[in-house]
Write an enzyme that holds these catalytic residues in place. Structure first.
Site, PDB file in Angstrom:
ATOM      1  N   ASP A  40      13.946 -10.083 -54.836  1.00 56.91           N
ATOM      2  CA  ASP A  40      14.651 -11.266 -55.351  1.00 56.91           C
ATOM      3  C   ASP A  40      14.082 -12.528 -54.711  1.00 56.91           C
ATOM      4  OD1 ASP A  40      16.157  -9.511 -56.677  1.00 56.91           O
ATOM      5  OD2 ASP A  40      18.050  -9.925 -55.629  1.00 56.91           O
ATOM      6  N   GLU A  42      11.008 -13.105 -53.516  1.00 57.34           N
ATOM      7  CA  GLU A  42       9.714 -13.506 -54.095  1.00 57.34           C
ATOM      8  C   GLU A  42       9.900 -14.123 -55.472  1.00 57.34           C
ATOM      9  OE1 GLU A  42       6.009 -10.761 -53.801  1.00 57.34           O
ATOM     10  OE2 GLU A  42       7.722  -9.692 -52.915  1.00 57.34           O
ATOM     11  N   PHE A  43      10.784 -13.479 -56.259  1.00 57.59           N
ATOM     12  CA  PHE A  43      11.037 -13.962 -57.611  1.00 57.59           C
ATOM     13  C   PHE A  43      11.561 -15.409 -57.554  1.00 57.59           C
ATOM     14  CE2 PHE A  43      13.587 -14.677 -61.369  1.00 57.59           C
ATOM     15  CZ  PHE A  43      12.763 -14.200 -62.375  1.00 57.59           C
ATOM     16  N   ASP A  44      12.530 -15.641 -56.667  1.00 55.49           N
ATOM     17  CA  ASP A  44      13.104 -16.990 -56.560  1.00 55.49           C
ATOM     18  C   ASP A  44      12.071 -18.016 -56.111  1.00 55.49           C
ATOM     19  OD1 ASP A  44      15.486 -16.066 -57.416  1.00 55.49           O
ATOM     20  OD2 ASP A  44      16.411 -15.933 -55.428  1.00 55.49           O
ATOM     21  N   SER A  89      28.556  -9.545 -94.065  1.00 51.52           N
ATOM     22  CA  SER A  89      29.249  -8.559 -93.239  1.00 51.52           C
ATOM     23  C   SER A  89      29.140  -7.211 -93.956  1.00 51.52           C
ATOM     24  CB  SER A  89      30.687  -8.975 -93.005  1.00 51.52           C
ATOM     25  OG  SER A  89      31.352  -8.978 -94.228  1.00 51.52           O
ATOM     26  N   LEU A  90      29.742  -6.195 -93.377  1.00 53.95           N
ATOM     27  CA  LEU A  90      29.637  -4.858 -93.971  1.00 53.95           C
ATOM     28  C   LEU A  90      30.999  -4.414 -94.467  1.00 53.95           C
ATOM     29  CD1 LEU A  90      27.496  -2.952 -91.329  1.00 53.95           C
ATOM     30  CD2 LEU A  90      26.758  -3.952 -93.481  1.00 53.95           C
ATOM     31  N   GLU A 120      23.642   4.205 -86.617  1.00 50.24           N
ATOM     32  CA  GLU A 120      23.510   3.549 -85.312  1.00 50.24           C
ATOM     33  C   GLU A 120      24.860   3.059 -84.836  1.00 50.24           C
ATOM     34  OE1 GLU A 120      21.450  -0.461 -85.950  1.00 50.24           O
ATOM     35  OE2 GLU A 120      20.896   0.680 -87.730  1.00 50.24           O
ATOM     36  N   LYS A 122      27.906   0.618 -83.747  1.00 50.52           N
ATOM     37  CA  LYS A 122      28.445  -0.685 -84.168  1.00 50.52           C
ATOM     38  C   LYS A 122      28.926  -1.388 -82.901  1.00 50.52           C
ATOM     39  CE  LYS A 122      31.839  -2.675 -87.413  1.00 50.52           C
ATOM     40  NZ  LYS A 122      31.795  -3.934 -86.749  1.00 50.52           N
ATOM     41  N   ASP A 124      30.445  -3.911 -80.310  1.00 48.56           N
ATOM     42  CA  ASP A 124      31.656  -4.727 -80.394  1.00 48.56           C
ATOM     43  C   ASP A 124      31.430  -6.020 -79.613  1.00 48.56           C
ATOM     44  OD1 ASP A 124      34.183  -5.537 -80.917  1.00 48.56           O
ATOM     45  OD2 ASP A 124      35.181  -4.095 -79.605  1.00 48.56           O
ATOM     46  N   ARG A 143      27.258 -16.367 -86.126  1.00 50.31           N
ATOM     47  CA  ARG A 143      27.455 -16.018 -87.525  1.00 50.31           C
ATOM     48  C   ARG A 143      28.281 -17.101 -88.233  1.00 50.31           C
ATOM     49  NH1 ARG A 143      31.121 -13.495 -90.755  1.00 50.31           N
ATOM     50  NH2 ARG A 143      30.158 -12.458 -92.527  1.00 50.31           N
ATOM     51  N   GLU A 179      23.858  -8.258 -81.873  1.00 50.00           N
ATOM     52  CA  GLU A 179      25.170  -8.537 -81.312  1.00 50.00           C
ATOM     53  C   GLU A 179      25.021  -8.885 -79.829  1.00 50.00           C
ATOM     54  OE1 GLU A 179      27.283  -7.953 -83.865  1.00 50.00           O
ATOM     55  OE2 GLU A 179      29.272  -7.736 -82.996  1.00 50.00           O
ATOM     56  N   TYR A 231      19.845  -5.335 -84.047  1.00 52.23           N
ATOM     57  CA  TYR A 231      20.084  -4.283 -85.028  1.00 52.23           C
ATOM     58  C   TYR A 231      19.526  -4.561 -86.421  1.00 52.23           C
ATOM     59  CZ  TYR A 231      24.246  -7.137 -86.179  1.00 52.23           C
ATOM     60  OH  TYR A 231      25.089  -8.142 -86.509  1.00 52.23           O
ATOM     61  N   LYS A 324      34.754   2.656 -88.697  1.00 51.91           N
ATOM     62  CA  LYS A 324      35.380   2.158 -87.464  1.00 51.91           C
ATOM     63  C   LYS A 324      36.177   3.274 -86.809  1.00 51.91           C
ATOM     64  CE  LYS A 324      36.874  -2.170 -87.700  1.00 51.91           C
ATOM     65  NZ  LYS A 324      36.785  -3.427 -86.935  1.00 51.91           N
ATOM     66  N   CYS A 418      65.040  -7.106 -56.403  1.00 54.33           N
ATOM     67  CA  CYS A 418      63.595  -7.113 -56.174  1.00 54.33           C
ATOM     68  C   CYS A 418      63.204  -5.892 -55.326  1.00 54.33           C
ATOM     69  CB  CYS A 418      63.188  -8.396 -55.445  1.00 54.33           C
ATOM     70  SG  CYS A 418      61.444  -8.386 -54.964  1.00 54.33           S
ATOM     71  N   CYS A 421      61.982  -7.286 -51.724  1.00 55.90           N
ATOM     72  CA  CYS A 421      62.807  -7.996 -50.746  1.00 55.90           C
ATOM     73  C   CYS A 421      64.302  -7.839 -50.993  1.00 55.90           C
ATOM     74  CB  CYS A 421      62.415  -9.474 -50.705  1.00 55.90           C
ATOM     75  SG  CYS A 421      62.888 -10.352 -52.196  1.00 55.90           S
ATOM     76  N   CYS A 436      61.826 -12.539 -59.346  1.00 54.86           N
ATOM     77  CA  CYS A 436      62.520 -12.595 -58.063  1.00 54.86           C
ATOM     78  C   CYS A 436      62.523 -14.054 -57.616  1.00 54.86           C
ATOM     79  CB  CYS A 436      61.789 -11.727 -57.040  1.00 54.86           C
ATOM     80  SG  CYS A 436      62.344 -12.051 -55.356  1.00 54.86           S
ATOM     81  N   CYS A 442      59.708 -13.513 -50.079  1.00 60.22           N
ATOM     82  CA  CYS A 442      59.375 -12.237 -50.736  1.00 60.22           C
ATOM     83  C   CYS A 442      57.870 -12.031 -50.507  1.00 60.22           C
ATOM     84  CB  CYS A 442      59.719 -12.339 -52.215  1.00 60.22           C
ATOM     85  SG  CYS A 442      59.264 -10.880 -53.152  1.00 60.22           S
TER      86      CYS A 442
HETATM   87  S1  IVH Z   1      24.063  -4.487 -89.793  1.00 59.25           S
HETATM   88  C1  IVH Z   1      23.493  -6.702 -93.685  1.00 59.25           C
HETATM   89  N1  IVH Z   1      24.254  -3.086 -87.591  1.00 59.25           N
HETATM   90  O1  IVH Z   1      29.311  -5.480 -87.590  1.00 59.25           O
HETATM   91  C2  IVH Z   1      23.679  -5.885 -92.494  1.00 59.25           C
HETATM   92  N2  IVH Z   1      25.896  -4.743 -88.000  1.00 59.25           N
HETATM   93  O2  IVH Z   1      30.469  -6.416 -90.745  1.00 59.25           O
HETATM   94  C3  IVH Z   1      24.260  -6.646 -91.390  1.00 59.25           C
HETATM   95  N3  IVH Z   1      27.526  -4.978 -86.191  1.00 59.25           N
HETATM   96  O3  IVH Z   1      29.336  -8.766 -88.217  1.00 59.25           O
HETATM   97  C4  IVH Z   1      24.869  -5.946 -90.290  1.00 59.25           C
HETATM   98  N4  IVH Z   1      26.698  -3.442 -84.881  1.00 59.25           N
HETATM   99  O4  IVH Z   1      27.890  -8.224 -86.354  1.00 59.25           O
HETATM  100  C5  IVH Z   1      24.798  -4.060 -88.343  1.00 59.25           C
HETATM  101  N5  IVH Z   1      24.269  -1.791 -85.657  1.00 59.25           N
HETATM  102  C6  IVH Z   1      24.801  -2.766 -86.407  1.00 59.25           C
HETATM  103  C7  IVH Z   1      25.938  -3.481 -85.991  1.00 59.25           C
HETATM  104  C8  IVH Z   1      26.460  -4.461 -86.826  1.00 59.25           C
HETATM  105  C9  IVH Z   1      27.636  -4.356 -85.012  1.00 59.25           C
HETATM  106  C10 IVH Z   1      28.467  -6.024 -86.647  1.00 59.25           C
HETATM  107  C11 IVH Z   1      27.831  -7.184 -87.293  1.00 59.25           C
HETATM  108  C12 IVH Z   1      28.695  -7.563 -88.463  1.00 59.25           C
HETATM  109  C13 IVH Z   1      29.695  -6.462 -88.500  1.00 59.25           C
HETATM  110  C14 IVH Z   1      29.686  -5.795 -89.842  1.00 59.25           C
END
Ligand code: IVH
Length: 683
Positions: A40, A42-44, A89-90, A120, A122, A124, A143, A179, A231, A324, A418, A421, A436, A442
């Site tokens: 760290d 050296e990096f700094d 969105s999906l 893959e 999803k 969060d 977004r 994400e 993604y 989901k 409480c 006390c 309390c 307390c």
């Molecule tokens: S693909 C057109 N892949 O889930 C395809 N979305 O409504 C666009 N999300 O708001 C999305 N993981 O932010 C994709 N592996 C993943 C994801 C992903 C999370 C979110 C994305 C979007 C919501 C889907």
């Protein structure tokens, strides 16, 4: 630039390039491969050398310099920018049946052509889109509503897993979508720090990630240790996508990984619904072992050529769907209820249950929130409670498993004293919980009050943490906040804490010095530090400004308190009740004796800026625009909106309007930077 200068600068330019390449390389290995190639220290050293060179030669400081990783820019407001390609969105579902329907429909629509799916995670977190031109990151947008997002480029540059320049081959112009997540470990330590500093913790990593991307200070964002999971690769429509690696989604992600993106390895190409279902089942259990939160699985048709054929619905593509995860739920018998007393005296009931496994951990306890919560669920003795673990980390009690209810089960009896006390508990009208009222003696309330007093936004005595305070308390050295000011170093030396460490000479000196330094904290923060119920940082400031001195505040009536901006009846009553307590009055008296500021005028010294008129323009690092204006007025100066012959100074922040600058120069009005101003009020 003339030739002489250019030649002069060449070695510096070379060194800047060399340092940038080296630091980029170390960063890449660190963030992508978890490998530290240098210490760290050296990096700094390297980073600091680059920061210095860029400061001396701003013309050599490039927008994607690795120095941008540490932040420093101020985002006063986030520019709204239209997405070049909408962020769709999906379609999403909690039902496996609907995933089966999706798969069957897709197969029908595609017909004979062979194809596969990718499954893959999803993630969060918060969806963002990164634009790369010729391998350089040029813009990062949230977004937003899918059509328009916020420009968060300077904050995005601080995220180590977002490449600033790409490696190897890459398309000239594309967007990388993904994400931003807050990994659990970093999130938890950040939340703990917030609690220690008296701030509200974030409810979950997603909210914290979202809040972090919208921070005004990119340097602050850099400290948050966010992560970007890529993604999706979005290419302009005129690009030929019929050849590898652009023809399939999975090959694009593999390519993106080579460019330097963090693409999680948990992706599987699936040929049929069985394989999709087993991927879903696997991750429904395994998700708890991941270092970040996911809330489902995304299934996409892998062959890009088929996307057009499948088309879009109103707002989501027909070639992808999200499954989901449901919150996991178990039930377990209630064995007893414990009651915790917090810093402000609020009592929280906690259910102790038979240990039960849920989402990868064993749950033994969960909060019952307050008496109303217990009543609304009608919890009886020996009931089995349903516990759920959703996207949040903390398991929640969501109901009663009535199949286990005993016929003669009695409602649980809530305590009326409480547990710490023995004082009878109070329940304020309209409030769900009990507290309390014994704030002076307390123990958890005494400790909480002491911790709050030393916290950063209060007296900022940073050498005293929770552990040391408990030690001082248990040894009888500090019982109330005024006791800090009579501590002597001899009393501290040799005291031990739970972790086994004892206070040595140096630490004792540091503690005494930090306590002494706190004498310079202004009146409004002293008022905040007292920990009066409902009086936060802002409320304390307003009360201090209104009354100007502790004496005036001590003599204030309820009506007078209600005159203070934003102070309502509940706060006014809390202030009155605090100062009518003889013990608190005595503490305040002793704090005054110790030398703490008890007057507003002592800070402002009346009027160090008396007679001066300021015009404020641009954005500042340490003040919001309103705060800097308030500060000028507090110090006796005046603020004006436009520059004229009467203006004494133009106080210039970042991104100041060019018109104002021109006019000030024309009239010969001196221009102050933020730090000039800070020096001016300090002296
Ligand atoms: S693909 C057109 N892949 O889930 C395809 N979305 O409504 C666009 N999300 O708001 C999305 N993981 O932010 C994709 N592996 C993943 C994801 C992903 C999370 C979110 C994305 C979007 C919501 C889907």
């Amino acid at each position: 630039m003339d030739l002489f200068n250019y030649q002069d600068l060449e070695p510096v330019r070379q060194r800047v390039k060399e340092l940038s390449n080296l630091i980029d390389h170390y960063n890449y290995e660190y963030y992508m491969n978890d490998r530290s190639l240098v210490s760290d220290y050296e990096f700094d050293q390297l980073l600091n050398e680059l920061i210095c060179l860029e400061k001396q030669h701003p013309e050599l400081s490039l927008p994607n310099s690795p120095t941008r990783r540490v932040g420093g820019e101020v985002n006063k407001s986030f520019r709204q920018v239209a997405h070049r390609f909408p962020m769709l969105s999906l379609g999403n579902t909690y039902s496996i049946g609907e995933i089966e329907d999706f798969e069957a429909r897709t197969r029908r629509l595609i017909g004979e052509t062979p194809f596969t799916y990718t499954c893959e995670l999803k993630y969060d977190g918060v969806a963002i889109s990164l634009t790369y031109k010729n391998g350089e990151l040029v813009q990062a947008l949230t977004r937003g509503n899918g059509a328009v997002g916020d420009d968060i480029t300077s904050n995005a540059r601080t995220i180590g897993t977002i490449p600033l320049h790409l490696r190897g081959d890459y398309p000239d112009d594309f967007e990388a979508r993904g994400e931003v997540v807050y990994p659990f470990e970093a999130f938890e330590s950040f939340n703990q720090q917030r609690i220690d500093e008296g701030d509200e913790p974030f409810a979950n990593p997603r909210n914290a990630a979202s809040g972090s991307l919208k921070l005004q200070s990119s340097a602050e964002c850099a400290k948050r240790k966010l992560m970007f999971c890529m993604y999706f690769m979005m290419l302009p429509s005129d690009i030929d996508v019929s050849r590898p690696p652009l023809d399939t989604h999975s090959a694009r992600l593999d390519w993106a990984r080579q460019m330097g993106f963090k693409v999680q390895p948990y992706i599987k190409e699936c040929a049929n619904i069985q394989e999709i279902k087993s991927f879903i089942d696997y991750w429904d259990e395994a998700r708890w072992q991941l270092p970040f939160a996911i809330d489902g699985i995304v299934i996409k048709v892998n062959q890009v050529a088929l996307w057009e054929q499948l088309g879009l619905t109103a707002k989501s593509p027909r070639w992808a769907i999200a499954y989901k995860f449901k919150a996991q739920r178990v039930s377990s018998p209630l064995q007893s209820i414990s009651y915790q007393v917090g810093r402000t005296g609020i009592v929280t009931p906690v259910a102790n249950m038979a240990p039960v496994s849920l989402g990868g951990t064993v749950v033994r306890r969960a909060t019952l929130n307050n008496a109303d919560f217990i009543r609304s669920l009608d919890i009886r003795e020996h009931d089995w409670l349903f516990i759920e673990k959703g996207g949040e980390i903390i398991p929640k009690i969501v109901g009663i498993d009535s199949t286990h209810r005993l016929p003669d089960a009695r409602p649980v009896a809530y305590i009326d004293r409480c547990p710490e006390c023995g004082t009878p508990l109070v329940r304020a009208e309209g409030e769900a919980g009990h507290y309390c009222p014994n704030q002076d003696s307390c123990p958890p309330q005494q400790l909480g009050r002491l911790e709050h007093f030393v916290s950063r936004k209060a007296m900022n005595i940073d050498t005293l943490g929770a552990e040391r305070i408990k030690m001082l308390f248990d040894n009888g050295l500090v019982r109330d906040v005024a006791d800090f000011y009579s501590l002597r170093r001899e009393q501290l030396i040799g005291l031990g804490v739970d972790s086994g460490a004892t206070i040595q000479d140096r630490s004792a000196d540091n503690i005494i010095e930090a306590i002494r330094n706190s004498l310079s904290v202004p009146f409004e923060r002293v008022l905040f530090a007292l920990g009066i119920r409902y009086v936060g940082e802002v409320g304390a400031k307003k009360i201090a400004r209104y009354f100007k001195s502790m004496d005036a505040l001590l003599a204030a009536s309820r009506d007078e308190l209600l005159q203070v901006e934003d102070i309502g009846e509940v706060t006014a009553d809390a202030v009155l009740s605090f100062f009518s307590d003889p013990h608190q009055r005595e503490v305040v008296f002793r704090l005054r004796e110790a030398g703490l500021h008890m007057n507003l005028t002592e800070v402002s010294q009346g009027a160090s800026l008396q007679g001066l008129t300021f015009v404020v323009s641009g954005v500042f690092e340490h003040f919001s625009r309103d705060e800097i204006k308030e500060s000028i007025e507090l110090h006796g100066g005046k603020v004006s909106g436009s520059i004229s012959g009467k203006t004494s100074y133009l106080l210039a922040g970042d991104k100041m309007g060019p018109e104002k600058l021109k006019k000030a120069e024309k009239l010969g009005i001196p221009i102050l930077s933020e730090s000039d101003y800070e020096n001016m009020i300090q002296s």
